[in-house]
Design a protein around this motif. Structure first.
Motif, PDB file in Angstrom:
ATOM      1  N   ASP A 217       0.818  -1.213   0.000  1.00 45.12           N
ATOM      2  CA  ASP A 217       0.000   0.000   0.000  1.00 45.12           C
ATOM      3  C   ASP A 217       0.855   1.268   0.000  1.00 45.12           C
ATOM      4  OD1 ASP A 217      -1.952   1.919   0.259  1.00 45.12           O
ATOM      5  OD2 ASP A 217      -2.593   1.300   2.257  1.00 45.12           O
ATOM      6  N   HIS A 218       1.077   1.801  -1.187  1.00 46.60           N
ATOM      7  CA  HIS A 218       1.837   3.051  -1.309  1.00 46.60           C
ATOM      8  C   HIS A 218       1.070   4.225  -0.696  1.00 46.60           C
ATOM      9  CE1 HIS A 218       4.990   1.676  -4.103  1.00 46.60           C
ATOM     10  NE2 HIS A 218       4.063   0.831  -4.527  1.00 46.60           N
TER      11      HIS A 218
ATOM     12  N   THR B 289       0.775   3.679   7.964  1.00 45.51           N
ATOM     13  CA  THR B 289       1.171   2.316   8.319  1.00 45.51           C
ATOM     14  C   THR B 289       2.584   2.274   8.875  1.00 45.51           C
ATOM     15  OG1 THR B 289      -0.288   1.451   6.599  1.00 45.51           O
ATOM     16  CG2 THR B 289       1.383  -0.046   7.453  1.00 45.51           C
ATOM     17  N   SER B 290       3.504   2.975   8.237  1.00 43.27           N
ATOM     18  CA  SER B 290       4.889   2.947   8.720  1.00 43.27           C
ATOM     19  C   SER B 290       5.009   3.575  10.099  1.00 43.27           C
ATOM     20  CB  SER B 290       5.838   3.613   7.722  1.00 43.27           C
ATOM     21  OG  SER B 290       5.519   4.970   7.538  1.00 43.27           O
TER      22      SER B 290
ATOM     23  N   TYR C 200       8.310  -3.191   5.388  1.00 44.42           N
ATOM     24  CA  TYR C 200       8.887  -3.136   4.053  1.00 44.42           C
ATOM     25  C   TYR C 200       7.783  -2.974   3.017  1.00 44.42           C
ATOM     26  CZ  TYR C 200      12.925  -5.006   6.480  1.00 44.42           C
ATOM     27  OH  TYR C 200      13.959  -5.197   7.349  1.00 44.42           O
ATOM     28  N   LEU C 201       8.071  -2.184   2.005  1.00 42.41           N
ATOM     29  CA  LEU C 201       7.160  -2.005   0.886  1.00 42.41           C
ATOM     30  C   LEU C 201       7.494  -3.067  -0.149  1.00 42.41           C
ATOM     31  CD1 LEU C 201       4.880  -0.149  -0.066  1.00 42.41           C
ATOM     32  CD2 LEU C 201       6.609   1.281  -1.167  1.00 42.41           C
ATOM     33  N   VAL C 202       6.603  -4.041  -0.310  1.00 40.21           N
ATOM     34  CA  VAL C 202       6.815  -5.170  -1.215  1.00 40.21           C
ATOM     35  C   VAL C 202       5.586  -5.277  -2.111  1.00 40.21           C
ATOM     36  CG1 VAL C 202       7.199  -7.664  -1.373  1.00 40.21           C
ATOM     37  CG2 VAL C 202       8.174  -6.378   0.544  1.00 40.21           C
TER      38      VAL C 202
END
Length: 112
Positions: A11-12, A18-19, A30-32
Motif C-alpha cells: 500500500d503506497h 502504516t509505517s 517493508y514495501l513489497v
C-alpha cells in the motif's frame, strides 16, 4: 523468545500511516509489491514463518506458511487458505490476537 517480527505492505497510499504505526510498535515494515510478495517471503523459508494476509495476492503465502492467519473481515476465499481466522477485523486488534495465539502455540509445543 528469539522471534523476529517484520511486516510488509504493498500500500503506497497508506505508507505514511502504516509505517508510523509499525515504527511505534518497533516492527520493521517493508514495501513489497503484490507481484514480488511470494518470492520476498520465501527467502525466509515458509516453514519458519507466521504469515498474516487479507488479500487475494496473499493466498500463496497463506497456503505455504508454517502458521497463517486471515483477519475476520478478509474475503471468504482468502480465509479458506489461512490455517486460522482471527475474531478481530483488520485494524481492530488483529496483531495482538495473533501474537497471543502464536505465543500460546509455542508454549504448548514447549510443554509437550
Amino acid at each position: 523468545m528469539g522471534i523476529e517480527v517484520i511486516a510488509i505492505t504493498a500500500d503506497h497510499r497508506g505508507w505514511a500511516i502504516t509505517s508510523k504505526r509499525f515504527k511505534d510498535m518497533n516492527v520493521p515494515l517493508y514495501l513489497v509489491s503484490e507481484k514480488e510478495r511470494f518470492d520476498w517471503v520465501s527467502k525466509y523459508g515458509f516453514e519458519n514463518i507466521c504469515f498474516v494476509g487479507d488479500g487475494l495476492h496473499d493466498i500463496p503465502c497463506l497456503r505455504n506458511a508454517g502458521i497463517s492467519y486471515a483477519p475476520a473481515n478478509a474475503p471468504n476465499i482468502v480465509k479458506s487458505f489461512a490455517k486460522k481466522t482471527t475474531k478481530a477485523s483488520g485494524g481492530n486488534g488483529v496483531i495482538l490476537e495473533i501474537a497471543l495465539d502464536f505465543l500460546y502455540v509455542i508454549d504448548e509445543e514447549i510443554r509437550n
